[in-house]
Write an enzyme that holds these catalytic residues in place. Structure first.
Site: not given
Ligand SMILES: NC(=O)c1ccc[n+]([C@@H]2O[C@H](COP(=O)([O-])OP(=O)(O)OC[C@H]3O[C@@H](n4cnc5c(N)ncnc54)[C@H](OP(=O)(O)O)[C@@H]3O)[C@@H](O)[C@H]2O)c1
Length: 255
Positions: A22, A178
């Site tokens: 995202i 979470y």
């Molecule tokens: N996907 C969903 O269904 C969903 C639903 C509701 C809310 N969200 C929220 O949307 C946001 C993005 O989600 P996503 O689905 O894209 O998640 P994702 O695919 O797991 O990607 C997470 C991102 O956060 C980075 N990250 C993790 N730990 C970090 C740290 N210590 N310092 C800097 N970066 C870090 C990861 O980097 P690395 O590649 O290095 O691990 C990755 O770029 C999150 O806040 C999540 O809670 C997602």
């Protein structure tokens, strides 16, 4: 909420966790609207590759090493953005983790009473404390923007109203660590928006939807591009847009 014809030429956006999923798609969307996007990532190779993938599309993208586990990276971010751009128009607090399940598709039984404290602390460190810390550090640069926008990536799983309602579709999804971090992040949104209510800065929480990513899992109904739309909408709100709200695709969600 209208932002269809937004032109972000001259605007600078910093997106955390933007090397994939995202975050990267949000960066792409904002860059396509004309912004210079700064890709925050904790791994140099992945972050540089993500920025380069946007540059080959003709978009203005830079990489900035930013690990939310390292408080010292906040100052580095401040210095980088101050020296290179002198202001920050858009901050998307996108990076997030879920440690108690491999992905949202795997949230199982409610194990709140057994949740190890380390998991609770680790999740709060990244999903809450680091977001607050980084935002505080960058706020002086956001004040230099004519219309600052702060987007906090929350989740519908942070909604206490829905968690308390047995008829809600998320009622059984009790991933305590979470969920609690996202509830806390929503509190940050409300409190910071109130503090900034007499400024041009808007602060909102985004629920991107249930999105196919490492965190969302393969069962999620939304693709990555759709998953970036709420963040982009809130990052490009007009001056008469809302602040201190919680939204999914322009619709308000219950706290
Ligand atoms: N996907 C969903 O269904 C969903 C639903 C509701 C809310 N969200 C929220 O949307 C946001 C993005 O989600 P996503 O689905 O894209 O998640 P994702 O695919 O797991 O990607 C997470 C991102 O956060 C980075 N990250 C993790 N730990 C970090 C740290 N210590 N310092 C800097 N970066 C870090 C990861 O980097 P690395 O590649 O290095 O691990 C990755 O770029 C999150 O806040 C999540 O809670 C997602």
């Amino acid at each position: 909420m209208e932002n269809q014809k937004t032109n972000l030429q001259g605007k600078v956006a910093f997106i955390t966790g933007a090397n994939r999923a995202i975050g990267l798609e949000t960066a792409r969307g904002l860059a396509k609207l004309g912004a210079t996007v700064i890709i925050g990532a904790r791994d140099t190779e992945k972050g540089e590759a993500a920025a380069e993938s946007l540059r080959v599309e003709g978009l203005a993208a830079e990489f900035l090493l930013n690990d939310l586990k390292r408080p010292e990276d906040d100052q580095t971010a401040y210095d980088y953005i101050a020296n290179r751009h002198g202001k920050l128009d858009i901050l998307v607090n996108n990076a997030g983790i879920m440690v108690e399940a491999p992905s949202a598709s795997d949230i199982g039984e409610n194990e709140t009473s057994k949740l190890p404290m380390e998991q609770l602390r680790e999740t709060f460190d990244i999903n809450f404390f680091a977001q607050v810390r980084l935002t505080q550090a960058l706020l002086p640069l956001i004040h230099k923007s004519a219309s600052g926008r702060i987007v906090n990536l929350s989740s519908v799983l942070g909604s206490l109203t829905l968690h308390a309602n047995p008829a809600s579709p998320i009622y059984s999804l009790k991933a305590f660590a979470y969920n609690a971090t996202k509830t806390a992040l929503n509190a940050f949104t409300v409190h910071l928006a109130h503090e900034l209510r007499d400024t041009t800065i808007k602060v909102n929480s985004a629920h991107p939807g249930w999105v196919q990513s490492e965190l969302g899992g393969k069962l999620a109904p939304l693709g990555i591009e759709d998953g970036s739309l709420t963040s982009i909408l809130l990052a490009t709100l007009p001056d008469d847009g809302p602040t201190g709200g919680f939204f999914h695709m322009g619709e308000a969600l219950p706290w």
